[in-house]
Design a protein around this motif. Structure first.
Motif, PDB file in Angstrom:
ATOM      1  N   PRO A 332      15.430   2.075  51.452  1.00 26.27           N
ATOM      2  CA  PRO A 332      15.130   0.684  52.177  1.00 26.27           C
ATOM      3  C   PRO A 332      14.348   1.325  53.679  1.00 26.27           C
ATOM      4  N   GLY A 333      13.154   0.940  53.770  1.00 27.82           N
ATOM      5  CA  GLY A 333      12.615   0.966  54.966  1.00 27.82           C
ATOM      6  C   GLY A 333      11.802   2.460  55.163  1.00 27.82           C
ATOM      7  N   ARG A 334      11.740   3.128  54.054  1.00 25.17           N
ATOM      8  CA  ARG A 334      10.865   4.183  53.804  1.00 25.17           C
ATOM      9  C   ARG A 334       9.990   3.995  52.552  1.00 25.17           C
ATOM     10  N   PRO A 335       8.702   4.609  52.451  1.00 21.31           N
ATOM     11  CA  PRO A 335       7.863   4.554  51.285  1.00 21.31           C
ATOM     12  C   PRO A 335       8.141   5.675  50.237  1.00 21.31           C
ATOM     13  N   TRP A 336       9.538   5.484  49.843  1.00 21.27           N
ATOM     14  CA  TRP A 336       9.747   6.494  48.849  1.00 21.27           C
ATOM     15  C   TRP A 336      10.781   6.066  47.869  1.00 21.27           C
ATOM     16  N   LEU A 337      10.616   6.683  46.730  1.00 26.13           N
ATOM     17  CA  LEU A 337      11.646   6.619  45.855  1.00 26.13           C
ATOM     18  C   LEU A 337      12.487   7.797  45.673  1.00 26.13           C
ATOM     19  N   ARG A 338      13.723   7.749  45.324  1.00 28.24           N
ATOM     20  CA  ARG A 338      14.568   8.942  45.299  1.00 28.24           C
ATOM     21  C   ARG A 338      15.086   9.141  44.067  1.00 28.24           C
ATOM     22  N   ALA A 339      15.056  10.490  43.324  1.00 24.29           N
ATOM     23  CA  ALA A 339      15.532  10.789  42.128  1.00 24.29           C
ATOM     24  C   ALA A 339      16.736  11.666  42.422  1.00 24.29           C
ATOM     25  N   SER A 340      17.881  11.383  41.673  1.00 18.93           N
ATOM     26  CA  SER A 340      19.041  12.302  41.994  1.00 18.93           C
ATOM     27  C   SER A 340      19.193  13.104  40.859  1.00 18.93           C
ATOM     28  N   VAL A 341      19.145  14.416  40.688  1.00 18.74           N
ATOM     29  CA  VAL A 341      19.184  15.108  39.515  1.00 18.74           C
ATOM     30  C   VAL A 341      20.331  15.970  39.413  1.00 18.74           C
ATOM     31  N   GLY A 342      20.957  15.444  38.289  1.00 18.36           N
ATOM     32  CA  GLY A 342      22.369  16.224  37.911  1.00 18.36           C
ATOM     33  C   GLY A 342      22.176  17.274  36.794  1.00 18.36           C
ATOM     34  N   ALA A 343      23.342  17.939  36.732  1.00 20.71           N
ATOM     35  CA  ALA A 343      23.318  19.087  35.669  1.00 20.71           C
ATOM     36  C   ALA A 343      23.256  18.472  34.164  1.00 20.71           C
ATOM     37  N   TRP A 344      23.445  17.302  34.172  1.00 22.51           N
ATOM     38  CA  TRP A 344      23.667  16.413  32.847  1.00 22.51           C
ATOM     39  C   TRP A 344      22.226  16.133  32.351  1.00 22.51           C
ATOM     40  N   ASN A 345      21.246  16.285  33.407  1.00 24.91           N
ATOM     41  CA  ASN A 345      19.961  16.005  33.171  1.00 24.91           C
ATOM     42  C   ASN A 345      19.154  17.174  32.391  1.00 24.91           C
ATOM     43  N   ASP A 346      17.854  16.689  31.707  1.00 19.89           N
ATOM     44  CA  ASP A 346      17.229  18.013  31.269  1.00 19.89           C
ATOM     45  C   ASP A 346      15.685  17.685  31.520  1.00 19.89           C
ATOM     46  N   ARG A 347      14.906  18.706  31.050  1.00 23.15           N
ATOM     47  CA  ARG A 347      13.392  18.757  31.539  1.00 23.15           C
ATOM     48  C   ARG A 347      13.063  17.253  30.920  1.00 23.15           C
ATOM     49  N   HIS A 348      13.266  16.896  29.961  1.00 25.90           N
ATOM     50  CA  HIS A 348      12.710  15.762  29.422  1.00 25.90           C
ATOM     51  C   HIS A 348      12.956  14.427  30.159  1.00 25.90           C
ATOM     52  N   ASP A 349      13.975  14.352  30.756  1.00 27.95           N
ATOM     53  CA  ASP A 349      14.257  13.342  31.834  1.00 27.95           C
ATOM     54  C   ASP A 349      13.148  13.483  32.826  1.00 27.95           C
ATOM     55  N   LEU A 350      12.953  14.456  33.334  1.00 29.37           N
ATOM     56  CA  LEU A 350      11.886  14.923  34.347  1.00 29.37           C
ATOM     57  C   LEU A 350      10.551  14.372  33.983  1.00 29.37           C
ATOM     58  N   GLU A 351      10.457  14.693  32.648  1.00 24.72           N
ATOM     59  CA  GLU A 351       8.913  14.301  31.928  1.00 24.72           C
ATOM     60  C   GLU A 351       8.981  12.850  31.909  1.00 24.72           C
ATOM     61  N   ARG A 352      10.032  12.120  31.554  1.00 23.48           N
ATOM     62  CA  ARG A 352       9.859  10.936  31.371  1.00 23.48           C
ATOM     63  C   ARG A 352       9.343  10.097  32.630  1.00 23.48           C
ATOM     64  N   LEU A 353      10.028  10.573  33.607  1.00 22.33           N
ATOM     65  CA  LEU A 353       9.669  10.085  35.139  1.00 22.33           C
ATOM     66  C   LEU A 353       8.351  10.235  35.291  1.00 22.33           C
ATOM     67  N   ILE A 354       7.676  11.644  35.111  1.00 23.51           N
ATOM     68  CA  ILE A 354       6.518  11.950  35.704  1.00 23.51           C
ATOM     69  C   ILE A 354       5.640  11.066  34.781  1.00 23.51           C
ATOM     70  N   GLY A 355       5.704  11.033  33.483  1.00 24.35           N
ATOM     71  CA  GLY A 355       4.959  10.294  32.428  1.00 24.35           C
ATOM     72  C   GLY A 355       4.717   8.797  32.925  1.00 24.35           C
ATOM     73  N   MET A 356       5.992   8.211  33.314  1.00 24.82           N
ATOM     74  CA  MET A 356       5.708   6.729  33.793  1.00 24.82           C
ATOM     75  C   MET A 356       5.205   6.630  35.008  1.00 24.82           C
ATOM     76  N   LEU A 357       5.253   7.627  35.920  1.00 23.05           N
ATOM     77  CA  LEU A 357       4.478   7.640  37.305  1.00 23.05           C
ATOM     78  C   LEU A 357       2.918   7.613  36.846  1.00 23.05           C
ATOM     79  N   SER A 358       2.663   8.085  36.076  1.00 21.44           N
ATOM     80  CA  SER A 358       1.074   8.477  35.613  1.00 21.44           C
ATOM     81  C   SER A 358       0.175   7.301  34.808  1.00 21.44           C
ATOM     82  N   SER A 359       1.427   6.305  34.577  1.00 18.74           N
ATOM     83  CA  SER A 359       0.966   5.408  33.549  1.00 18.74           C
ATOM     84  C   SER A 359       0.399   4.097  34.289  1.00 18.74           C
TER      85      SER A 359
END
Length: 359
Positions: A332-359
């Motif tokens: 709130p009040g900032r021009p940002w999104l925030r991703a919280s990256v845990g050990a349970w995540n993998d690179r595929h999760d990151l790629e899904r985020l990046i892919g959706m940002l570019s779509s």
């Protein structure tokens, strides 16, 4: 457990790229099973003496699990309902007045700001805000307490290490620290550290931890007293507080919530805290590189698990991402999104985020 097996403990990851532990972490299946087992026990066996003995047993085990994540003695850890409760107990317990000042940062979470606002409104305590990097050097003769984030919730920046050398008590908001980064209370040099059970510890809502140094513990008043934080409640008006940090325990925590939190902590600990921290930190650094290649500006941060980045319309983009199975939050009040990256995540999760940002 091998770290490679950690992801399979979280059913939500079968469907979603869940990058929101900074709000609420994903629940491991074992935690839900543990909570269900306690409720079934209560359903079939009732809630008499054995039930309360079970609650005490579970609480002692959870206190131990939290102490290992905090890097401290379990006798110095209280069980709370949230980070805010722990911080408020410290601020109220210092019995500050209009002659006192609290130094804080200009990027604090409402969980701390609420307690600071109450201290100002009720007791007249002066609150001075400075950039997080400057909180240590801002200490003055009028300062009675420094209260700020250990890991900033806005972008994952770190409190300055110089706080370990100031001559006044330091209270750290560890909501984005406990479970996310390696902790050692003695090395950190603070006097109190309040953490969340539902974020990076992946437990249920309504759980938290408070570490208080033995030295500060002797200074803090405890106006809220009841069955749970008294040595012998049957002594009535003469009842004394527990000598250790149990004096700061929440008045009542359900067996099912404590069991859920304990099972979640044990899942993470079984994978190895050093490995869990390193994996999350490394993945977060990879996400930074991916975002920069995508043309997204990354907010200033430390070597933590939070990554905030620019968005043309944070609320709309957050909603759009969620509809496509990618869970992040806006600030709130900032021009940002925030991703919280845990050990349970993998690179595929990151790629899904990046892919959706570019779509």
């Amino acid at each position: 457990m091998e770290l490679s097996g950690l992801r399979a403990e979280f059913p939500v990851l079968e469907r979603l790229a869940y990058l929101n532990a900074g709000t609420d972490g994903p629940l491991p299946a074992r935690a839900v099973t543990a909570a269900r087992a306690e409720l079934e026990r209560e359903l079939s066996g009732g809630r008499a003496m054995a039930h309360f003995e079970r609650r005490t047993e579970l609480s002692a085990s959870l206190r131990g699990a939290y102490s290992r994540a905090l890097g401290c003695d379990s006798a110095d850890v209280a069980l709370t309902t949230c980070t805010t409760e722990g911080m408020a107990q410290v601020i109220v317990g210092l019995s500050l007045s209009a002659d006192d000042e609290i130094v804080t940062s200009d990027e604090e979470h409402p969980g701390l700001l609420g307690a600071l606002g109450a201290a100002h409104e009720i007791a007249g305590v002066q609150i001075r805000m400075v950039p997080l990097a400057q909180v240590a050097e801002a200490v003055s003769p009028a300062t009675a307490l420094v209260a700020c984030s250990h890991v900033g919730w806005v972008s994952g920046s770190l409190a300055p290490t110089e706080l370990g050398q100031v001559d006044v008590p330091v209270l750290l908001d560890g909501a984005q620290g406990l479970g996310a980064v390696s902790l050692d209370m003695a090395a950190l040099g603070c006097d109190a550290y309040a953490g969340a059970g539902q974020k990076w510890m992946c437990g249920p809502d309504g759980m938290g931890a408070l570490w208080v140094s033995p030295e500060l513990r002797e200074r803090l008043q405890v106006p809220r007293r009841g069955y749970g934080n008294l040595e012998d409640a049957n002594e009535g008006l003469e009842a004394k507080l527990h000598e250790d940090a149990r004096r700061f325990d929440a008045p009542s925590l359900s067996a099912e919530s404590v069991a859920c939190a304990l099972a979640a902590a044990e899942v993470l600990e079984s994978a190895g805290w050093p490995e869990v921290h390193e994996r999350a930190r490394t993945l977060a650094a990879e996400l930074v590189e991916m975002l920069e290649l995508q043309g997204r500006e990354v907010a200033p941060r430390g070597p933590t698990t939070l990554v905030s980045f620019s968005s043309p319309d944070p609320e709309a983009e957050r909603t759009n991402l969620a509809e496509q199975g990618v869970i992040v939050r806006n600030i709130p009040g900032r021009p940002w999104l925030r991703a919280s990256v845990g050990a349970w995540n993998d690179r595929h999760d990151l790629e899904r985020l990046i892919g959706m940002l570019s779509s």
